[in-house]
Each structure stands twice: as structure tokens, then as C-alpha cells.
Scaffold this active site. Structure first.
Site, PDB file in Angstrom:
ATOM      1  CE  LYS A 114       9.356  -7.637   9.278  1.00  0.00           C
ATOM      2  NZ  LYS A 114       9.552  -8.918   8.566  1.00  0.00           N
ATOM      3  CE  LYS A 195       8.943  -2.278   0.717  1.00  0.00           C
ATOM      4  NZ  LYS A 195       9.686  -2.886   0.816  1.00  0.00           N
ATOM      5  CE  LYS A 198       1.705 -10.019   0.461  1.00  0.00           C
ATOM      6  NZ  LYS A 198       1.135 -10.919  -0.689  1.00  0.00           N
TER       7      LYS A 198
HETATM    8  P1  ADP Z   1       7.394  -6.465   1.355  1.00  0.00           P
HETATM    9  O1  ADP Z   1       7.630  -4.832   1.463  1.00  0.00           O
HETATM   10  O2  ADP Z   1       5.456  -6.244   0.838  1.00  0.00           O
HETATM   11  O3  ADP Z   1       7.040  -7.335   2.856  1.00  0.00           O
HETATM   12  P2  ADP Z   1       9.685  -8.062   0.423  1.00  0.00           P
HETATM   13  O4  ADP Z   1      10.129  -7.214   1.879  1.00  0.00           O
HETATM   14  O5  ADP Z   1       8.926  -9.628   1.230  1.00  0.00           O
HETATM   15  O6  ADP Z   1       7.752  -7.000   0.101  1.00  0.00           O
HETATM   16  O7  ADP Z   1      10.531  -7.426  -0.719  1.00  0.00           O
HETATM   17  C1  ADP Z   1      10.158  -8.702  -1.492  1.00  0.00           C
HETATM   18  C2  ADP Z   1      11.032  -8.068  -2.786  1.00  0.00           C
HETATM   19  O8  ADP Z   1      10.527  -7.191  -3.304  1.00  0.00           O
HETATM   20  C3  ADP Z   1      12.669  -7.309  -2.375  1.00  0.00           C
HETATM   21  O9  ADP Z   1      13.624  -8.300  -2.819  1.00  0.00           O
HETATM   22  C4  ADP Z   1      12.344  -6.083  -1.698  1.00  0.00           C
HETATM   23  O10 ADP Z   1      13.235  -5.061  -2.421  1.00  0.00           O
HETATM   24  C5  ADP Z   1      11.108  -6.386  -3.785  1.00  0.00           C
HETATM   25  N1  ADP Z   1      10.259  -5.242  -3.696  1.00  0.00           N
HETATM   26  C6  ADP Z   1       9.254  -4.876  -2.159  1.00  0.00           C
HETATM   27  N2  ADP Z   1       8.383  -4.446  -2.077  1.00  0.00           N
HETATM   28  C7  ADP Z   1       8.892  -3.005  -3.226  1.00  0.00           C
HETATM   29  C8  ADP Z   1       8.235  -2.119  -4.129  1.00  0.00           C
HETATM   30  N3  ADP Z   1       6.824  -1.537  -3.603  1.00  0.00           N
HETATM   31  N4  ADP Z   1       8.486  -1.664  -5.616  1.00  0.00           N
HETATM   32  C9  ADP Z   1      10.219  -2.300  -5.357  1.00  0.00           C
HETATM   33  N5  ADP Z   1      10.088  -3.324  -4.895  1.00  0.00           N
HETATM   34  C10 ADP Z   1       9.835  -4.118  -3.777  1.00  0.00           C
HETATM   35 NA    NA Z   2       9.375  -6.839   3.561  1.00  0.00          NA
END
Ligand code: ADP
Ligand code: NA
Length: 328
Positions: A114, A195, A198
């Protein structure tokens, strides 16, 4: 004698997406069965390490609480709480930061990912993000931490922090172990090599837990696959279709092999709609419950308040021990 204790945190990003649910929250729900002491924290202090909007943060905290409850986090079996509400978090974070060298944060994932895009404007809080995570984990003498792959490195820092503190001040913290059960990676519907996230600017790439059946159908209809008219599982060669297969398996509880053999005769266009249908079925009760809970802000606030009180009961004696060890 160490009590097995699970701790995990999630940022208040509002309504979670399908990846959060299948990859993390579902495993959190089943950990409630396996462990008697479980804490889940909505980590709002982490969310303010990047530019943010206060009104949105408040809404997102409540939406995350509603979503976790709707997914099956049971406030009678887990301590569900809001990180910032515990003063001990702040003090603990400061004490741990004093024991860590700069370089230990420097190479951590969140900072590397970031701070680059923030062009030297990355906050000190973002730099010490993994220290705050260590404080989260160690404040409850947690022994087990469910993490996604991208968080393994931060957990390693928490382990190092526990070792360093123990070495400097005497044996205090158990070394927390990773639970890497959350490995159901959901990929973006628009770019199946990335992946689902959000932060994806393409709204259509991400399925949120409150999406309507129509929105889900639309997103799956537009999902990027290839043109081979057959369902197979080959993540390297056919990432799009394989993502459909993984999602299908995850939402139905079937194995990948079962899903493939059941769907063999379908072309990809029809298969995508079949998967959309399975996702709609799976999310229907979750969505309805989120909508219901959202209209009961008083209840949500009460759950978080009770969670904070219970977390404080666990944190207080640990913090007292720490401050004695440190000398104040
Ligand atoms: P994002 O990438 O949408 O910001 P976060 O980093 O806040 O999501 O992740 C919150 C939780 O969800 C973590 O434990 C992360 O490993 C899981 N997670 C996030 N995206 C995925 C995904 N595409 N598939 C599986 N698990 C995910
Ligand atoms: Na994230």
C-alpha cells in the site's frame, strides 16, 4: 497451562464479498464448534491507517457486525467486538512497538503493497499495522489465528514479537499458531487470475453478500471464461471455468470432482447460470438476515458492547501482567 484461544480480525469494509465469506468467515463459524474460547474483532483501528471517511467507517462497522452475525458468528459462543473500544489495545501496541526493530515492519506485506501507491505519504500507522495486529493477538494470549495466505507474514511477525518480548521480559506469551484452513480462494469474475477483492474497481467482478438474485445472475453471466463448451477443472489452463467450479463446490459443499461430473454436459454459458443459481440459494438466508439486522442498529450496538466487555475481561489481567513486567 495454556487455554487454546482463537483470535482473528476483519477490517470493517462494509458488506463482505463472496471471497471473504467462503475464504474466511465460514471457517470462523466452524471454529466456534472446535474451540471454547474464540474472539473475532472488527479492526477499525486498522481501517484508519489509510485515508478514510468517518461517516462511512461508522456505517461499515455496523454492516460488518450484521454480516458476521448473519453468516453464523454466534455472540454466545464467540466474543465479537470492536477493536478501538479497548484502551488496552493502544497501550499494548505501544509496548510491542518499543520492542521491535524498524526493519521488521519495513518488509511487511501491507506496507510494501500500500505504501507504494501512496507515494511516500504512507502513514506511520500503516507502517506499524503489523504491530497493532500483534497487539490484537497477544493481548488475549491467543494460541491460534486463522489467516489467509496474505496474512501469514504478519502472523510470523506476531510470533517474533512474542518471542522478543518473552526474551526481554520473561516468559509471558504463548507463540500463536496459524490456522491455514481458509484456503478457498475465490477469484475475480472479470479477471480469474486475480482474487475477488473489495478494492476491485469493476463492480461486476465482485459478488457482495447483499447482492440481489438479478445482480448475481448478471455478474455471473458476464463472468470471463473461455469458449470451450465443456466443464473441466484446470486452474492453470482454464482459470475462469475453474473459478466457477470452485465457487460451485464451495457453495454446495460438494467436491470439485462431484461438481464437474454433475455439470459435464453443460456449455459454459449455461454452467455460469447454474453456478449463479447455487450462489443465490446459498446467499438467500444470509442476505435476508443482514437486511433484518441492519434495521436493528440497537441490537448490533448491544452485541458489540457486550463483546467489548467480555474482551476486556480477558485483556485486563494480561495487560496488568505486561505492565508489571515492563516496570510501570
Ligand atoms: P479484500 O481483499 O476484499 O480487501 P480482505 O483483505 O479484507 O479482503 O480480507 C478479509 C478476509 O477475507 C481475509 O481473511 C482474506 O484472506 C479473506 N479473503 C479476501 N478475499 C478473498 C478471496 N478472494 N478468496 C478467499 N478469501 C478471501
Ligand atoms: Na485487502
Amino acid at each position: 497451562n495454556i487455554t487454546a484461544r482463537v483470535f482473528s480480525g476483519i477490517q470493517p469494509t462494509g458488506i463482505p464479498h463472496l471471497g471473504n465469506y467462503l475464504g474466511a468467515i465460514e471457517s470462523w463459524v466452524s471454529l466456534q464448534e472446535e474451540y471454547s474460547s474464540v474472539l473475532y474483532s472488527i479492526v477499525d483501528l486498522h481501517s484508519i491507517t489509510v485515508p478514510q471517511n468517518p461517516a462511512e467507517l461508522q456505517k461499515n462497522i455496523m454492516d460488518m457486525a450484521a454480516s458476521l452475525l448473519a453468516c453464523g458468528i454466534d455472540p454466545n459462543r464467540s466474543i465479537l467486538f470492536q477493536q478501538s473500544q479497548l484502551d488496552e489495545e493502544h497501550k499494548m501496541s505501544m509496548i510491542l512497538a518499543a520492542n521491535l526493530a524498524m526493519f521488521q515492519c519495513q518488509h511487511c506485506y501491507t506496507w510494501q503493497m500500500k505504501s507504494g501507491s501512496l507515494k511516500n505519504e504512507g502513514s506511520v500507522g500503516l507502517f506499524t499495522y503489523p504491530v497493532l495486529q500483534s497487539a490484537d493477538i497477544l493481548l488475549y494470549k491467543s494460541t491460534h489465528v486463522p489467516v489467509g495466505e496474505d496474512q501469514v507474514q504478519h502472523l510470523e511477525l506476531a510470533q517474533d514479537t512474542a518471542r522478543i518480548f518473552n526474551r526481554n521480559y520473561g516468559d509471558c506469551f504463548p507463540i500463536p499458531k496459524a490456522i491455514l484452513s481458509c484456503t478457498k480462494k475465490v477469484k475475480s469474475l472479470r479477471d480469474p487470475t486475480a482474487k475477488m477483492s473489495k478494492s476491485d474497481p469493476q463492480i461486476i467482478a465482485t459478488v457482495n453478500l447483499t447482492d440481489s438474485p438479478d445482480e448475481i445472475v448478471l455478474k455471473f453471466r458476464k463472468a470471463v471464461t473461455d469458449f470451450t463448451s465443456e466443464v473441466t477443472y484446470d486452474p492453470e489452463g482454464r482459470p475462469g471455468v475453474s473459478n466457477m467450479v470452485s465457487i460451485h463446490a464451495a457453495v454446495t459443499g460438494m467436491s470439485v470432482e462431484e461438481v464437474v461430473s454433475q455439470s459435464m454436459g453443460l456449455d459454459t454459458a449455461h454452467y455460469k447460470l447454474a453456478v449463479a443459481e447455487a450462489v443465490i440459494q446459498k446467499l438467500a438466508p444470509v442476505r435476508a438476515e443482514i437486511e433484518r439486522l441492519r434495521t436493528d442498529q440497537g441490537y448490533l450496538k448491544d452485541v458489540l458492547k457486550r463483546g467489548t466487555e467480555k474482551a476486556k475481561e480477558l485483556a485486563t489481567p494480561v495487560y496488568q501482567e505486561i505492565r508489571r513486567l515492563v516496570g510501570f
